[in-house]
Design an enzyme around this catalytic site. Structure first.
Site, PDB file in Angstrom:
ATOM      1  N   LYS A 190       0.968  -1.193   0.232  1.00 46.56           N
ATOM      2  CA  LYS A 190       0.051  -0.045   0.084  1.00 46.56           C
ATOM      3  C   LYS A 190       1.019   1.209   0.020  1.00 46.56           C
ATOM      4  O   LYS A 190       2.180   1.070   0.126  1.00 46.56           O
ATOM      5  CB  LYS A 190      -1.010   0.020   1.264  1.00 46.56           C
TER       6      LYS A 190
HETATM    7  C1  LIG Z   1      -5.469  -3.947   1.096  1.00 49.41           C
HETATM    8  C2  LIG Z   1      -6.815  -3.941   1.003  1.00 49.41           C
HETATM    9  C3  LIG Z   1      -7.643  -4.398   2.221  1.00 49.41           C
HETATM   10  C4  LIG Z   1      -7.135  -5.158   3.473  1.00 49.41           C
HETATM   11  O1  LIG Z   1      -5.857  -4.518   4.065  1.00 49.41           O
HETATM   12  P1  LIG Z   1      -5.144  -5.267   4.960  1.00 49.41           P
HETATM   13  O2  LIG Z   1      -4.253  -4.278   5.711  1.00 49.41           O
HETATM   14  O3  LIG Z   1      -4.285  -6.178   4.433  1.00 49.41           O
HETATM   15  O4  LIG Z   1      -5.906  -5.973   5.921  1.00 49.41           O
HETATM   16  C5  LIG Z   1      -8.928  -4.034   2.344  1.00 49.41           C
HETATM   17  N1  LIG Z   1      -9.520  -3.468   1.328  1.00 49.41           N
HETATM   18  C6  LIG Z   1      -8.817  -3.014   0.538  1.00 49.41           C
HETATM   19  C7  LIG Z   1      -9.650  -2.412  -0.777  1.00 49.41           C
HETATM   20  C8  LIG Z   1      -7.537  -3.411   0.237  1.00 49.41           C
HETATM   21  O5  LIG Z   1      -6.929  -2.890  -1.177  1.00 49.41           O
END
Ligand SMILES: *Cc1c(COP(=O)(O)O)cnc(C)c1O
Length: 384
Positions: A190
């Site tokens: 991210k």
């Molecule tokens: C990455 C992501 C998640 C989950 O995030 P984590 O921190 O890995 O639990 C949820 N929603 C979206 C849209 C994502 O891209």
């Protein structure tokens, strides 16, 4: 590279570069010997709350955990329904099921805008609907202004999955602050990442207090306060979880947060450059528009190819002939085996179309123009 006989260097979808000050910040925590429930997490929460302009920020172990706590805080329980997009990471819907509730999938606006369609959301509101969760795809704002008005009128909670959108806004108000709670992700791919981590943002003191309690077993006090003898016992006042974020990760996030804005500005420049370079390419549609780029955190670069028969072949050739890594954001959640088995066949035409034609091409803050030209050139070649 061309003509040298060596294969060109691979282009990753995403590439993370930490700075020496990031490593120092983590080292300081490791050397301090205090690894969890400490001052760095408090400091990161305060900094992120101020970054968002929101009353409360509760750091947790993942965005999935933040979504789970957000749904619980919205009163989602067994038998309830939560309206969510299907064009998202499965966690948006899975966290609804953790609460014993049912995710009701709604369609997106279309290939130009992957955000939830408020009209389709409205059609799916039923007596057991408790909440609506909007995903800000790639950091482009979903119609949270209209969704908020709809939720307010119908007595529902708006939750935002802001995993892609740590610094994007709509009308000057940061994404993740439009509803009852916003969930952020700090997973390694991210924009603001620390490995595994997440955060729940809210202006509602009750939601914040509940999230703080439930992230730590529903206990009335944490280790640091017991250790400092502020209190020597505790009670458990709810069915909680271990959803805490630790100190090394908080230190890494705090260090990286200082560079978030310039990094996102760079992502916007790269996205604009991609838009210009892709404009002349036949068989390719680039969703959103130039104005939208300025509001977005530009997490990823989605494109849509004109016919679904060739998408997978295009991706294979980009990888095998050009060394370019791509991804699909997202396969439709309602078409996954586990969801089909549980909830049956459903039709979401816009979502299905995008799920079959979307390609996510490389984007990261230190991508350079020559590499962008290579990606666009390769796309032109394989699509011709
Ligand atoms: C990455 C992501 C998640 C989950 O995030 P984590 O921190 O890995 O639990 C949820 N929603 C979206 C849209 C994502 O891209």
């Amino acid at each position: 590279m061309a003509g040298t006989g060596t294969s060109p260097e691979a282009v990753p979808l995403y590439d993370l570069r930490l700075q020496p000050e990031d490593v120092r910040a983590v080292m300081e925590v490791l050397e301090s010997g205090w690894l969890a429930l400490g001052p760095r997490t408090d400091e990161f929460e305060a900094a992120f709350a101020s970054h968002l302009g929101v009353g409360h920020a509760v750091a947790v172990s993942s965005c999935t955990a933040a979504l789970h706590l957000a749904y619980l805080a919205a009163g989602v329980g067994p038998g309830d329904e939560v309206i969510v997009p299907s064009l998202t990471f499965a966690a948006t819907a899975a966290a609804v099921i953790y609460c014993g509730a049912t995710p009701i999938f709604a369609d997106i606006l279309g290939p130009h805008d992957f955000g939830l369609d408020p009209a389709d959301v409205e059609r799916r509101i039923a007596p057991r609907t408790r909440a609506v969760c909007a995903v800000h795809f790639a950091g482009y704002p979903a119609a949270v202004d209209r969704l908020r008005a709809l939720c307010d009128a119908r007595g529902l909670a708006l939750i935002e999955d802001a995993a892609h959108a740590p610094s994007a806004d709509l009308g000057g108000r940061k994404l993740g602050t439009w509803g009852r709670a916003g969930a952020f992700s700090f997973f390694s791919n991210k924009i603001l990442s620390c490995g595994e981590g997440g955060l729940l943002a809210t202006d509602d003191a009750h939601v914040a207090a509940l999230a703080r309690s439930l992230r730590s077993h529903g206990m009335t006090s944490g280790t640091s306060r017991r250790q400092t003898r502020e209190t020597d016992s505790y009670d458990v006042v709810g069915l909680g979880f271990n959803y805490r974020l630790d100190e090394p990760r908080s230190a890494l996030l705090l260090s990286r947060l200082a560079r978030l804005e310039p990094e996102i500005e760079r992502r916007r420049e790269l996205t604009r450059a991609y838009r210009d370079k892709l404009a002349g390419l036949p068989h390719v549609l680039v969703p959103y528009d130039d104005a939208g780029v300025g509001r977005s955190s530009c997490y990823v670069m989605p494109i849509v190819v004109s016919d679904d028969g060739r998408r997978d072949a295009v991706r294979r050739r980009l990888r095998d002939e050009h060394g370019i890594q791509t991804s699909i954001l997202y396969p439709a959640a309602h078409e996954f085996t586990a969801y089909r088995d549980r909830f049956g066949e459903q039709r979401l035409p816009h979502t299905e179309r995008v799920a079959r034609t979307e390609i996510t091409i490389p984007l990261f803050a230190h991508l350079d123009e020559a590499t962008q030209d290579r990606v666009v050139g390769a796309l032109g070649e394989v699509l011709a």
